[in-house]
Design an enzyme around this catalytic site. Structure first.
Site, PDB file in Angstrom:
ATOM      1  N   HIS A  44     -18.458 -57.457-129.749  1.00 47.25           N
ATOM      2  CA  HIS A  44     -17.073 -57.168-129.392  1.00 47.25           C
ATOM      3  C   HIS A  44     -16.286 -58.453-129.142  1.00 47.25           C
ATOM      4  O   HIS A  44     -15.214 -58.677-129.731  1.00 47.25           O
ATOM      5  CB  HIS A  44     -17.052 -56.288-128.138  1.00 47.25           C
ATOM      6  CG  HIS A  44     -15.695 -55.843-127.726  1.00 47.25           C
ATOM      7  ND1 HIS A  44     -15.243 -54.553-127.897  1.00 47.25           N
ATOM      8  CD2 HIS A  44     -14.663 -56.520-127.140  1.00 47.25           C
ATOM      9  CE1 HIS A  44     -14.005 -54.454-127.456  1.00 47.25           C
ATOM     10  NE2 HIS A  44     -13.630 -55.630-126.972  1.00 47.25           N
ATOM     11  N   GLU A  45     -16.821 -59.304-128.282  1.00 49.23           N
ATOM     12  CA  GLU A  45     -16.101 -60.537-127.944  1.00 49.23           C
ATOM     13  C   GLU A  45     -16.079 -61.516-129.117  1.00 49.23           C
ATOM     14  O   GLU A  45     -15.092 -62.229-129.329  1.00 49.23           O
ATOM     15  CB  GLU A  45     -16.712 -61.190-126.705  1.00 49.23           C
ATOM     16  CG  GLU A  45     -16.665 -60.332-125.453  1.00 49.23           C
ATOM     17  CD  GLU A  45     -15.262 -59.892-125.055  1.00 49.23           C
ATOM     18  OE1 GLU A  45     -14.286 -60.553-125.449  1.00 49.23           O
ATOM     19  OE2 GLU A  45     -15.143 -58.858-124.360  1.00 49.23           O
ATOM     20  N   ASP A  92      -8.178 -52.523-125.219  1.00 49.58           N
ATOM     21  CA  ASP A  92      -7.609 -53.125-126.430  1.00 49.58           C
ATOM     22  C   ASP A  92      -6.754 -52.120-127.184  1.00 49.58           C
ATOM     23  O   ASP A  92      -5.656 -52.440-127.660  1.00 49.58           O
ATOM     24  CB  ASP A  92      -8.723 -53.627-127.360  1.00 49.58           C
ATOM     25  CG  ASP A  92      -9.578 -54.705-126.729  1.00 49.58           C
ATOM     26  OD1 ASP A  92      -9.050 -55.488-125.913  1.00 49.58           O
ATOM     27  OD2 ASP A  92     -10.775 -54.772-127.053  1.00 49.58           O
ATOM     28  N   HIS A 109     -13.137 -60.593-131.354  1.00 49.14           N
ATOM     29  CA  HIS A 109     -11.861 -61.134-130.869  1.00 49.14           C
ATOM     30  C   HIS A 109     -11.743 -62.619-131.197  1.00 49.14           C
ATOM     31  O   HIS A 109     -10.739 -63.093-131.726  1.00 49.14           O
ATOM     32  CB  HIS A 109     -11.769 -60.983-129.347  1.00 49.14           C
ATOM     33  CG  HIS A 109     -11.513 -59.596-128.859  1.00 49.14           C
ATOM     34  ND1 HIS A 109     -10.575 -58.752-129.421  1.00 49.14           N
ATOM     35  CD2 HIS A 109     -12.062 -58.907-127.821  1.00 49.14           C
ATOM     36  CE1 HIS A 109     -10.566 -57.604-128.757  1.00 49.14           C
ATOM     37  NE2 HIS A 109     -11.455 -57.679-127.784  1.00 49.14           N
TER      38      HIS A 109
END
Length: 209
Positions: free
Chosen positions: A12-13, A88, A16
């Site tokens: 996930h990170e 998000d 980004h």
């Protein structure tokens, strides 16, 4: 946290952070971590490189694409998205709604503001029920919001799919080290520092979860 949740957070990170490197019109991340922080499983810091009072459509779409990077990365790795992307998605929907209802950034609806208070969390149907305007206009607003979100999602998925090797490598390193800065990431991925957005950061913004 379990190894599976650690993997989800890492992808996930990484989603980004990587998109902030690939998209020219957004600020680049400076640090990414999968160490839990409050209710968030991790975070990605993206300090602005300059003070801005105005943003254009391209910049807002870029921000939406980066925000969707976490959800897309999860889907690419585990096949489905998790609840970790809820914040998000809320931000993306809010940006798209403002672009349509407050900033006049769609050709279909033109340079008009819709709704007396665009700060409220209304989509087109909600505002029609408040008797702001016709049902047809409300439906058009919803369609334009969906169009902007879909456009950003498609772009995020294309970029991360084309750079899946980098996504995997970064996520795996995050699982090992738990935190990475932008210089470590560039070395890891063989990317060259090349643009002005990496100097003189002011303030900070953060994507969590």
């Amino acid at each position: 946290i379990s190894l599976k949740e650690k993997e989800i957070t890492a992808y996930h990170e990484a989603g980004h952070a990587l998109l902030s490197l690939f998209i020219d019109e957004v600020d680049r991340f400076t640090k990414v971590s999968i160490i839990p922080r409050g209710m968030a499983g991790g975070y990605t810091l993206t300090p602005p490189t300059e003070d801005k009072h105005y943003l254009n459509k391209k910049e807002l779409l870029g921000q939406m694409t980066v925000l969707l990077g976490g959800r897309v990365a999860e889907e690419l790795q585990i096949g489905v998205g998790s609840t970790g992307a809820s914040n998000d998605l809320e931000k993306v929907t809010e940006l798209a709604r403002h672009m349509v209802c407050a900033f006049g950034m769609t050709e279909r609806l033109g340079p008009l503001a819709y709704g007396r208070n665009t700060g409220q969390h209304f989509l087109g149907r909600d505002m029609f029920e408040q008797k702001e305007y016709s049902e047809e206009t409300a439906n058009q607003i919803d369609e334009e919001i969906r169009k902007l979100v879909d456009e950003s999602y498609t772009r995020a998925r294309k970029l991360l799919s084309e750079n899946r090797d980098k996504l995997d490598k970064m996520a795996q390193r995050l699982m090992e080290k738990e935190s990475l800065d932008i210089d470590e990431t560039r070395i890891l991925l063989g990317m060259v520092q090349e643009d002005k957005k990496d100097s003189n950061p002011q303030g900070s913004s953060e994507k969590t979860g």
